[in-house]
Each structure stands twice: as C-alpha cells, then as structure tokens.
Write a protein that holds these residues in place. Structure first.
Motif, PDB file in Angstrom:
ATOM      1  N   PRO A   1     106.008  24.733 106.208  1.00  0.00           N
ATOM      2  CA  PRO A   1     107.268  25.474 106.357  1.00  0.00           C
ATOM      3  C   PRO A   1     107.953  25.754 105.013  1.00  0.00           C
ATOM      4  O   PRO A   1     108.835  25.031 104.585  1.00  0.00           O
ATOM      5  CB  PRO A   1     108.110  24.562 107.242  1.00  0.00           C
ATOM      6  N   LEU A   2     107.533  26.824 104.359  1.00  0.00           N
ATOM      7  CA  LEU A   2     108.140  27.200 103.083  1.00  0.00           C
ATOM      8  C   LEU A   2     109.596  27.626 103.236  1.00  0.00           C
ATOM      9  O   LEU A   2     110.383  27.487 102.309  1.00  0.00           O
ATOM     10  CB  LEU A   2     107.356  28.340 102.436  1.00  0.00           C
ATOM     11  N   GLY A   3     109.954  28.167 104.382  1.00  0.00           N
ATOM     12  CA  GLY A   3     111.328  28.609 104.603  1.00  0.00           C
ATOM     13  C   GLY A   3     112.317  27.477 104.428  1.00  0.00           C
ATOM     14  O   GLY A   3     113.355  27.634 103.797  1.00  0.00           O
ATOM     15  N   GLU A   4     111.996  26.306 104.964  1.00  0.00           N
ATOM     16  CA  GLU A   4     112.894  25.162 104.838  1.00  0.00           C
ATOM     17  C   GLU A   4     112.978  24.682 103.394  1.00  0.00           C
ATOM     18  O   GLU A   4     114.045  24.324 102.913  1.00  0.00           O
ATOM     19  CB  GLU A   4     112.416  24.026 105.740  1.00  0.00           C
ATOM     20  N   LEU A   5     111.851  24.671 102.700  1.00  0.00           N
ATOM     21  CA  LEU A   5     111.838  24.242 101.298  1.00  0.00           C
ATOM     22  C   LEU A   5     112.651  25.201 100.433  1.00  0.00           C
ATOM     23  O   LEU A   5     113.503  24.774  99.638  1.00  0.00           O
ATOM     24  CB  LEU A   5     110.406  24.159 100.781  1.00  0.00           C
ATOM     25  N   ILE A   6     112.414  26.476 100.590  1.00  0.00           N
ATOM     26  CA  ILE A   6     113.158  27.481  99.803  1.00  0.00           C
ATOM     27  C   ILE A   6     114.642  27.399 100.124  1.00  0.00           C
ATOM     28  O   ILE A   6     115.491  27.470  99.230  1.00  0.00           O
ATOM     29  CB  ILE A   6     112.593  28.887 100.059  1.00  0.00           C
ATOM     30  N   SER A   7     114.958  27.209 101.398  1.00  0.00           N
ATOM     31  CA  SER A   7     116.356  27.092 101.816  1.00  0.00           C
ATOM     32  C   SER A   7     117.022  25.899 101.145  1.00  0.00           C
ATOM     33  O   SER A   7     118.143  26.006 100.635  1.00  0.00           O
ATOM     34  CB  SER A   7     116.424  26.948 103.336  1.00  0.00           C
ATOM     35  N   ALA A   8     116.355  24.760 101.122  1.00  0.00           N
ATOM     36  CA  ALA A   8     116.943  23.560 100.511  1.00  0.00           C
ATOM     37  C   ALA A   8     117.125  23.725  99.012  1.00  0.00           C
ATOM     38  O   ALA A   8     118.164  23.338  98.460  1.00  0.00           O
ATOM     39  CB  ALA A   8     116.061  22.346 100.804  1.00  0.00           C
ATOM     40  N   VAL A   9     116.137  24.314  98.328  1.00  0.00           N
ATOM     41  CA  VAL A   9     116.232  24.500  96.875  1.00  0.00           C
ATOM     42  C   VAL A   9     117.366  25.463  96.527  1.00  0.00           C
ATOM     43  O   VAL A   9     118.183  25.196  95.638  1.00  0.00           O
ATOM     44  CB  VAL A   9     114.886  25.000  96.306  1.00  0.00           C
ATOM     45  N   ILE A  10     117.438  26.576  97.230  1.00  0.00           N
ATOM     46  CA  ILE A  10     118.498  27.552  96.959  1.00  0.00           C
ATOM     47  C   ILE A  10     119.869  26.955  97.269  1.00  0.00           C
ATOM     48  O   ILE A  10     120.824  27.143  96.510  1.00  0.00           O
ATOM     49  CB  ILE A  10     118.258  28.851  97.752  1.00  0.00           C
ATOM     50  N   SER A  11     119.971  26.213  98.358  1.00  0.00           N
ATOM     51  CA  SER A  11     121.247  25.587  98.710  1.00  0.00           C
ATOM     52  C   SER A  11     121.700  24.620  97.625  1.00  0.00           C
ATOM     53  O   SER A  11     122.861  24.621  97.225  1.00  0.00           O
ATOM     54  CB  SER A  11     121.131  24.834 100.033  1.00  0.00           C
ATOM     55  N   PHE A  12     120.768  23.804  97.137  1.00  0.00           N
ATOM     56  CA  PHE A  12     121.111  22.842  96.096  1.00  0.00           C
ATOM     57  C   PHE A  12     121.625  23.541  94.843  1.00  0.00           C
ATOM     58  O   PHE A  12     122.675  23.196  94.305  1.00  0.00           O
ATOM     59  CB  PHE A  12     119.896  21.976  95.755  1.00  0.00           C
ATOM     60  N   PHE A  13     120.874  24.534  94.366  1.00  0.00           N
ATOM     61  CA  PHE A  13     121.278  25.208  93.133  1.00  0.00           C
ATOM     62  C   PHE A  13     122.576  25.987  93.309  1.00  0.00           C
ATOM     63  O   PHE A  13     123.413  26.016  92.400  1.00  0.00           O
ATOM     64  CB  PHE A  13     120.163  26.106  92.607  1.00  0.00           C
ATOM     65  N   ALA A  14     122.773  26.598  94.456  1.00  0.00           N
ATOM     66  CA  ALA A  14     124.013  27.345  94.680  1.00  0.00           C
ATOM     67  C   ALA A  14     125.215  26.411  94.671  1.00  0.00           C
ATOM     68  O   ALA A  14     126.239  26.700  94.038  1.00  0.00           O
ATOM     69  CB  ALA A  14     123.931  28.115  95.992  1.00  0.00           C
ATOM     70  N   VAL A  15     125.108  25.292  95.358  1.00  0.00           N
ATOM     71  CA  VAL A  15     126.218  24.335  95.386  1.00  0.00           C
ATOM     72  C   VAL A  15     126.462  23.769  93.991  1.00  0.00           C
ATOM     73  O   VAL A  15     127.610  23.655  93.535  1.00  0.00           O
ATOM     74  CB  VAL A  15     125.937  23.205  96.408  1.00  0.00           C
ATOM     75  N   ALA A  16     125.386  23.422  93.286  1.00  0.00           N
ATOM     76  CA  ALA A  16     125.539  22.860  91.940  1.00  0.00           C
ATOM     77  C   ALA A  16     126.198  23.856  90.992  1.00  0.00           C
ATOM     78  O   ALA A  16     127.064  23.483  90.196  1.00  0.00           O
ATOM     79  CB  ALA A  16     124.172  22.438  91.401  1.00  0.00           C
ATOM     80  N   ILE A  17     125.809  25.110  91.060  1.00  0.00           N
ATOM     81  CA  ILE A  17     126.383  26.134  90.180  1.00  0.00           C
ATOM     82  C   ILE A  17     127.865  26.324  90.466  1.00  0.00           C
ATOM     83  O   ILE A  17     128.686  26.374  89.551  1.00  0.00           O
ATOM     84  CB  ILE A  17     125.613  27.461  90.324  1.00  0.00           C
ATOM     85  N   VAL A  18     128.217  26.411  91.740  1.00  0.00           N
ATOM     86  CA  VAL A  18     129.624  26.623  92.086  1.00  0.00           C
ATOM     87  C   VAL A  18     130.469  25.419  91.676  1.00  0.00           C
ATOM     88  O   VAL A  18     131.541  25.573  91.077  1.00  0.00           O
ATOM     89  CB  VAL A  18     129.774  26.915  93.594  1.00  0.00           C
ATOM     90  N   VAL A  19     129.995  24.213  91.964  1.00  0.00           N
ATOM     91  CA  VAL A  19     130.768  23.025  91.595  1.00  0.00           C
ATOM     92  C   VAL A  19     130.945  22.953  90.080  1.00  0.00           C
ATOM     93  O   VAL A  19     132.026  22.652  89.585  1.00  0.00           O
ATOM     94  CB  VAL A  19     130.092  21.751  92.145  1.00  0.00           C
ATOM     95  N   TYR A  20     129.884  23.269  89.337  1.00  0.00           N
ATOM     96  CA  TYR A  20     129.990  23.201  87.876  1.00  0.00           C
ATOM     97  C   TYR A  20     130.988  24.221  87.342  1.00  0.00           C
ATOM     98  O   TYR A  20     131.900  23.867  86.592  1.00  0.00           O
ATOM     99  CB  TYR A  20     128.624  23.415  87.217  1.00  0.00           C
ATOM    100  N   PHE A  21     130.819  25.495  87.724  1.00  0.00           N
ATOM    101  CA  PHE A  21     131.655  26.534  87.125  1.00  0.00           C
ATOM    102  C   PHE A  21     133.070  26.572  87.670  1.00  0.00           C
ATOM    103  O   PHE A  21     133.980  27.029  86.989  1.00  0.00           O
ATOM    104  CB  PHE A  21     130.997  27.911  87.280  1.00  0.00           C
ATOM    105  N   VAL A  22     133.290  26.093  88.875  1.00  0.00           N
ATOM    106  CA  VAL A  22     134.635  26.141  89.444  1.00  0.00           C
ATOM    107  C   VAL A  22     135.426  24.872  89.117  1.00  0.00           C
ATOM    108  O   VAL A  22     136.643  24.936  88.941  1.00  0.00           O
ATOM    109  CB  VAL A  22     134.570  26.368  90.968  1.00  0.00           C
ATOM    110  N   PHE A  23     134.726  23.733  88.979  1.00  0.00           N
ATOM    111  CA  PHE A  23     135.464  22.489  88.816  1.00  0.00           C
ATOM    112  C   PHE A  23     135.130  21.728  87.534  1.00  0.00           C
ATOM    113  O   PHE A  23     136.024  21.315  86.807  1.00  0.00           O
ATOM    114  CB  PHE A  23     135.254  21.583  90.032  1.00  0.00           C
ATOM    115  N   VAL A  24     133.865  21.492  87.269  1.00  0.00           N
ATOM    116  CA  VAL A  24     133.489  20.655  86.128  1.00  0.00           C
ATOM    117  C   VAL A  24     133.822  21.347  84.806  1.00  0.00           C
ATOM    118  O   VAL A  24     134.436  20.748  83.921  1.00  0.00           O
ATOM    119  CB  VAL A  24     131.997  20.271  86.202  1.00  0.00           C
TER     120      VAL A  24
END
Length: 141
Positions: free
Chosen positions: A70-93
């Motif tokens: 199931p590549l869909g689940e893997l791609i979904s998890a990777v994209i979710s992680f990076f999107a959350v990390a980017i937003v938290v970094y640029f908006v708060f950190v």
C-alpha cells in the motif's frame, strides 16, 4: 513557587513542544484530508486498487494470492509529516527564535557568548616544540 512555575513555562523548549503538539494535532486533520483527496487519487492513477481498497504495486505471493504494497498509505504519512513539520517550523519555531534573538539583542547579549579563544593546533605544536627545546637545553642534575 509562582516564580519557579513562571521560569518553567517561559523556557523555550517547553513552549516550543506545547505549540508543536497542539498545532500538529490540529493541522494533521487538514493535511490528511488534502492527502486523501488529492495525493491518493494521483497515486491511484498508476495502480489499480486491491479488493480492500489499497493501491500500490501488486505482486503474486508464494501461495498464489496477490499481495499489495500500500504505497498510498506510505506516501500519505510522509507528506503529512513534512507538511505538519513545515507549518510548525515556519509559523511558530522560526518566529519564536527571531523573537528570542531580538530580546537578546535588546538586553545587550550577543548570540555567541565571549568564550575564551582556544589555541589552534599549530600554536599547540609550537608550544610543545619550545618546551622540548627548553627541556633539552637545561642541564640535568
């Protein structure tokens, strides 16, 4: 007691962690929705979904049944992680670090404290040479 609590709360790492957890949790739902409605259909264009709705490369197993990775689940998890990390970094950190740097500049502190300058390797070698020469030139009793 209140002073100690205030110092604990105002530590940068405690605030950063609290912000990351709260915003990460809230933002995860948005990212998961975007991934499931945009990214997963793009991946599904290249792979036919299996009987249970998972899509990815399908390989016939040893016992004759098809196995879907199931590549869909893997791609979904990777994209979710990076999107959350980017937003938290640029908006708060990043703004928090900028604010701390400005507060330190106002207080007259530099980012790099005045640390004693350590000698270079060459300077240490010169000192060793000089000590050895001095030791050899002095007569022994």
């Amino acid at each position: 007691m209140i002073k100690g609590f205030k110092e604990f709360i105002l530590r940068g790492n405690v605030i950063d962690l609290a912000v990351a957890v709260v915003i990460g949790g809230a933002f995860t739902a948005i990212v998961n929705s975007i991934v499931s409605s945009i990214i997963n259909p793009i991946v599904a264009l290249f792979y036919e979904p299996s009987e249970d709705g998972q899509f990815g490369p399908t390989i016939q197993g040893i016992y004759g049944q098809d196995v879907t990775f199931p590549l869909g689940e893997l791609i979904s998890a990777v994209i979710s992680f990076f999107a959350v990390a980017i937003v938290v970094y640029f908006v708060f950190v990043y703004p928090m670090n900028h604010m701390k740097a400005r507060a330190a500049a106002k207080a007259g502190l530099s980012k790099v404290e005045d640390e004693p300058k350590l000698p270079t390797e060459q300077e240490i070698l010169v000192q060793i040479r000089d000590l050895l020469e001095k030791q050899q030139s002095t007569p022994r009793a």
